[in-house]
Design an enzyme around this catalytic site. Structure first.
Site, short mmCIF file in Angstrom:
data_model
loop_
_atom_site.label_atom_id
_atom_site.label_comp_id
_atom_site.label_asym_id
_atom_site.label_seq_id
_atom_site.Cartn_x
_atom_site.Cartn_y
_atom_site.Cartn_z
N LYS A 78 9.71 43.31 162.77
CA LYS A 78 8.83 42.13 162.77
C LYS A 78 8.52 41.80 164.21
O LYS A 78 9.44 41.66 165.03
CB LYS A 78 9.49 40.94 162.09
CG LYS A 78 8.56 39.71 162.10
CD LYS A 78 9.08 38.58 161.27
CE LYS A 78 10.07 37.74 162.02
NZ LYS A 78 10.43 36.52 161.28
N GLY A 129 22.77 30.61 160.76
CA GLY A 129 21.67 31.47 160.31
C GLY A 129 20.75 31.80 161.48
O GLY A 129 19.97 30.96 161.93
N GLN A 177 9.39 24.26 159.09
CA GLN A 177 10.38 25.00 158.32
C GLN A 177 11.23 24.09 157.43
O GLN A 177 11.73 24.52 156.39
CB GLN A 177 11.25 25.79 159.31
CG GLN A 177 12.14 26.86 158.76
CD GLN A 177 11.41 27.98 158.03
OE1 GLN A 177 10.41 28.51 158.49
NE2 GLN A 177 11.90 28.30 156.84
P1 NAD Z 1 8.47 23.08 164.32
O1 NAD Z 1 7.90 23.23 165.67
O2 NAD Z 1 7.57 22.87 163.16
O3 NAD Z 1 9.52 21.84 164.31
C1 NAD Z 1 10.43 21.66 165.37
C2 NAD Z 1 11.52 20.69 164.94
O4 NAD Z 1 12.43 20.53 166.04
C3 NAD Z 1 11.02 19.30 164.60
O5 NAD Z 1 11.86 18.74 163.62
C4 NAD Z 1 11.15 18.57 165.93
O6 NAD Z 1 11.21 17.16 165.79
C5 NAD Z 1 12.48 19.14 166.40
N1 NAD Z 1 12.66 19.02 167.85
C6 NAD Z 1 11.76 19.32 168.82
N2 NAD Z 1 12.29 19.06 170.03
C7 NAD Z 1 13.56 18.57 169.80
C8 NAD Z 1 14.60 18.12 170.66
N3 NAD Z 1 14.48 18.07 171.99
N4 NAD Z 1 15.77 17.71 170.07
C9 NAD Z 1 15.93 17.73 168.72
N5 NAD Z 1 14.95 18.14 167.88
C10 NAD Z 1 13.79 18.55 168.41
O7 NAD Z 1 9.40 24.34 164.10
P2 NAD Z 1 9.95 24.97 162.73
O8 NAD Z 1 9.03 26.01 162.26
O9 NAD Z 1 10.30 23.86 161.79
O10 NAD Z 1 11.27 25.70 163.25
C11 NAD Z 1 12.39 24.94 163.65
C12 NAD Z 1 13.39 25.83 164.38
O11 NAD Z 1 13.84 26.86 163.48
C13 NAD Z 1 12.81 26.57 165.58
O12 NAD Z 1 13.78 26.53 166.60
C14 NAD Z 1 12.63 28.00 165.09
O13 NAD Z 1 12.69 28.95 166.12
C15 NAD Z 1 13.80 28.11 164.15
N6 NAD Z 1 13.67 29.16 163.13
C16 NAD Z 1 14.79 29.88 162.84
C17 NAD Z 1 14.73 30.88 161.89
C18 NAD Z 1 15.97 31.64 161.52
O14 NAD Z 1 15.87 32.66 160.84
N7 NAD Z 1 17.13 31.18 161.88
C19 NAD Z 1 13.51 31.16 161.26
C20 NAD Z 1 12.39 30.37 161.54
C21 NAD Z 1 12.49 29.37 162.48
#
Ligand code: NAD
Length: 319
Positions: free
Chosen positions: A66, A290, A137
């Site tokens: 990916k 995760g 997410q």
């Molecule tokens: P998004 O940009 O839509 O949302 C970001 C979230 O983080 C929001 O809730 C926002 O308020 C919060 N946030 C931003 N800055 C912050 C801070 N300084 N302190 C605390 N919270 C803060 O992103 P998303 O698509 O919802 O993804 C969220 C996270 O999940 C990202 O870090 C992304 O990389 C990660 N992710 C992980 C996986 C995995 O497999 N583990 C998969 C997809 C996404």
């Protein structure tokens, strides 16, 4: 080579399909039949991240990668911040077999992983779901969690509180009362899902009660952090891939602080495959780190391709 575009994915792969694909993949990893390759992830500047997650599933006959990342300026341009595409190859010949839109698949496979951890590790009588995070997410994680336990209510906290009403709408769709709360009130939750891009811990050990299961899903890169390392020291730790958990996952901080060792972390696939125990008691805190593995992406992309072929929807091109 077959092409399955992003716009078809919603009709091809359901949350249930993603759950089954990720469950089988984690078990294959634990049995040594499938291997994730080291992750490449590079900062492009201005908050943009780009990288590759790849692997080989010998049992499933899947090889692929990916490619994609996080582009924070996208939302303002009407696109999701995460952009990715999955490329599949024939493991025998190396010929490309498919190119699949990876945005919705990423959301589905990530939600499936946290739901799987809740299914296997949360107390069966869990009633209160705590959500830390309310971005793109979070809605997927909430819907998937609600499929595996009979929650009676949802409490939510987000760094940007104005985003919480939208998550409340998702809870309402599921027939669950939703309340925005201070982090201190997360102690009421039986299950907590963290899904933020936070660079520092929000959820502290004092915010988590005995018997809670946590699915920490946001930390997938060096330097991100959602929870206090002391919480990991208090919990039994599980992950998708130990090598990623200690390097780019939530455990990176507790490992650096010397609070936990790599050997303390159990791959959840071992629990699924019956090779390791899950929850050991009502009072135990379980924490799933995760990190998101390439094999999850290949598994759901493979499901999308199979369904598209069955329905005659995959376009074919010569490469
Ligand atoms: P998004 O940009 O839509 O949302 C970001 C979230 O983080 C929001 O809730 C926002 O308020 C919060 N946030 C931003 N800055 C912050 C801070 N300084 N302190 C605390 N919270 C803060 O992103 P998303 O698509 O919802 O993804 C969220 C996270 O999940 C990202 O870090 C992304 O990389 C990660 N992710 C992980 C996986 C995995 O497999 N583990 C998969 C997809 C996404």
């Amino acid at each position: 080579m077959l092409i399955v575009p992003e716009k078809l994915i919603a009709d091809l792969v359901s949350a249930e399909d993603a759950f089954a694909a990720v469950e089988a993949t984690f078990a294959a990893m634990a049995r040594g039949e499938a291997t994730n390759f080291p992750v490449v992830r590079e900062a492009l500047g201005e908050g943009r991240q780009y990288g590759f997650k790849s692997g080989l599933d010998r049992a499933g006959g899947m090889l692929g990668v990916k490619a994609g990342g996080y582009f924070p300026g996208n939302m303002a341009r009407g696109m999701t911040n995460h952009q990715s595409t999955v490329y599949l190859f024939d493991p025998e010949s190396g010929r490309p077999t498919a190119m699949v839109g990876g945005n919705l698949l990423t959301a589905l496979r990530t939600a499936a992983a946290s739901a799987l951890s809740i299914d296997r590790l949360a107390r069966p009588d869990a009633k209160v779901l705590g959500m830390v995070g309310a971005g793109h997410q979070a809605a997927f994680q909430l819907r998937a969690a609600a499929r595996v336990r009979r929650f009676e209510r949802v409490i939510g906290w987000n760094y940007h509180p104005d985003m919480l009403p939208k998550l409340g709408e998702v809870a309402a769709e599921l027939g669950l009362p939703f309340e925005a709360v201070a982090l201190e009130r997360m102690v009421e939750a039986d299950v907590i899902v963290t899904i933020t891009s936070s660079p520092a811990a929000s959820l502290l050990s004092a915010h988590v009660g005995p018997g809670t299961h946590l699915a920490c899903m946001g930390t997938d890169t060096k330097g991100k952090q959602e929870v206090e390392p002391a919480l990991l020291a208090r919990a039994r730790l599980f992950t998708d891939e130990v090598a990623q958990s200690v390097s780019i996952g939530e455990a990176q901080h507790a490992i650096a602080a010397g609070l936990v060792r790599e050997a303390d972390i159990t791959p959840i696939g071992a629990v699924i495959a019956g090779l390791a125990p899950g929850r050991l008691g009502q009072e135990e805190i379980t924490l799933f780190d995760g990190t998101g593995v390439g094999l999850q992406d290949l598994a759901v992309a493979g499901a999308a391709v199979r369904r598209a072929v069955e329905r005659g929807l995959a376009a074919s091109v010569e490469v």
